[in-house]
Scaffold this motif. Structure first.
Motif, PDB file in Angstrom:
ATOM      1  N   THR A 272     -12.486   5.450   6.752  1.00  0.00           N
ATOM      2  CA  THR A 272     -11.492   4.999   5.787  1.00  0.00           C
ATOM      3  C   THR A 272     -11.478   5.912   4.565  1.00  0.00           C
ATOM      4  O   THR A 272     -12.535   6.248   4.037  1.00  0.00           O
TER       5      THR A 272
ATOM      6  N   ARG B 296     -10.370   5.816   0.744  1.00  0.00           N
ATOM      7  CA  ARG B 296     -10.010   4.879  -0.321  1.00  0.00           C
ATOM      8  C   ARG B 296      -9.523   5.669  -1.528  1.00  0.00           C
ATOM      9  O   ARG B 296     -10.212   6.558  -2.018  1.00  0.00           O
ATOM     10  N   TYR B 297      -8.347   5.307  -1.986  1.00  0.00           N
ATOM     11  CA  TYR B 297      -7.746   5.961  -3.141  1.00  0.00           C
ATOM     12  C   TYR B 297      -7.983   5.106  -4.389  1.00  0.00           C
ATOM     13  O   TYR B 297      -7.838   3.886  -4.344  1.00  0.00           O
ATOM     14  N   TRP B 298      -8.316   5.747  -5.501  1.00  0.00           N
ATOM     15  CA  TRP B 298      -8.574   5.045  -6.759  1.00  0.00           C
ATOM     16  C   TRP B 298      -7.643   5.561  -7.843  1.00  0.00           C
ATOM     17  O   TRP B 298      -7.230   6.715  -7.844  1.00  0.00           O
TER      18      TRP B 298
ATOM     19  N   LYS C 207      -4.381   6.243  -6.043  1.00  0.00           N
ATOM     20  CA  LYS C 207      -3.888   5.024  -5.399  1.00  0.00           C
ATOM     21  C   LYS C 207      -2.410   4.822  -5.726  1.00  0.00           C
ATOM     22  O   LYS C 207      -1.604   4.515  -4.852  1.00  0.00           O
TER      23      LYS C 207
ATOM     24  N   GLU D  50      -5.911   2.219   0.665  1.00  0.00           N
ATOM     25  CA  GLU D  50      -6.753   2.888   1.667  1.00  0.00           C
ATOM     26  C   GLU D  50      -5.970   3.124   2.935  1.00  0.00           C
ATOM     27  O   GLU D  50      -4.919   2.511   3.166  1.00  0.00           O
ATOM     28  N   GLU D  51      -6.506   4.027   3.746  1.00  0.00           N
ATOM     29  CA  GLU D  51      -5.901   4.336   5.042  1.00  0.00           C
ATOM     30  C   GLU D  51      -6.988   4.916   5.951  1.00  0.00           C
ATOM     31  O   GLU D  51      -7.998   5.429   5.468  1.00  0.00           O
TER      32      GLU D  51
ATOM     33  N   THR E  77     -16.775   6.289   4.821  1.00  0.00           N
ATOM     34  CA  THR E  77     -15.773   6.115   3.769  1.00  0.00           C
ATOM     35  C   THR E  77     -15.705   7.357   2.895  1.00  0.00           C
ATOM     36  O   THR E  77     -16.728   7.901   2.489  1.00  0.00           O
TER      37      THR E  77
ATOM     38  N   GLU F  17     -14.172   8.304  -0.690  1.00  0.00           N
ATOM     39  CA  GLU F  17     -13.609   7.769  -1.932  1.00  0.00           C
ATOM     40  C   GLU F  17     -12.926   8.919  -2.664  1.00  0.00           C
ATOM     41  O   GLU F  17     -13.533   9.973  -2.881  1.00  0.00           O
TER      42      GLU F  17
END
Length: 97
Positions: free
Chosen positions: A16, A18-20, A24, A31-32, A87, A89
């Motif tokens: 995964t 994860r965009y922050w 984002k 997330e994708e 993951t 990030e």
């Protein structure tokens, strides 16, 4: 389990992204999934998927990354192997940096 410094093999794994914060917002999602062997490969695929979002594509070139909780720092993204179920990030630059 942290990111290794050298890809053990060219086998693609699933995980995964994860965009922050600004990433984002620009991605339009939190997330994708990815399927890639290295961080460089995962980011190239994300850039291709989001080609219609040029601000995100540019931003990804300025972000910091954590892979399975470990900072990537200045390492070449092609040498950062990804793990099955891992993951990535995506941390955009914050105010002042």
């Amino acid at each position: 389990m942290g990111a290794t410094t050298e890809p053990a093999s060219a086998a693609r794994v699933s995980g995964t992204i994860r965009y922050w914060a600004a990433a984002k917002s620009e991605a339009g999602l939190a997330e994708e999934p990815y399927r890639a062997a290295t961080l460089a490969e995962a980011l190239a695929a994300a850039k291709a998927r989001h080609a219609s979002r040029p601000k995100l594509v540019r931003l990804l070139g300025h972000c910091s990354y954590l892979v399975d909780g470990s900072p990537v720092g200045g390492r070449d993204h092609a040498t950062v192997a990804l793990t099955e179920g891992g993951t990535v990030e995506v941390l955009p630059p914050f105010a002042g940096g």
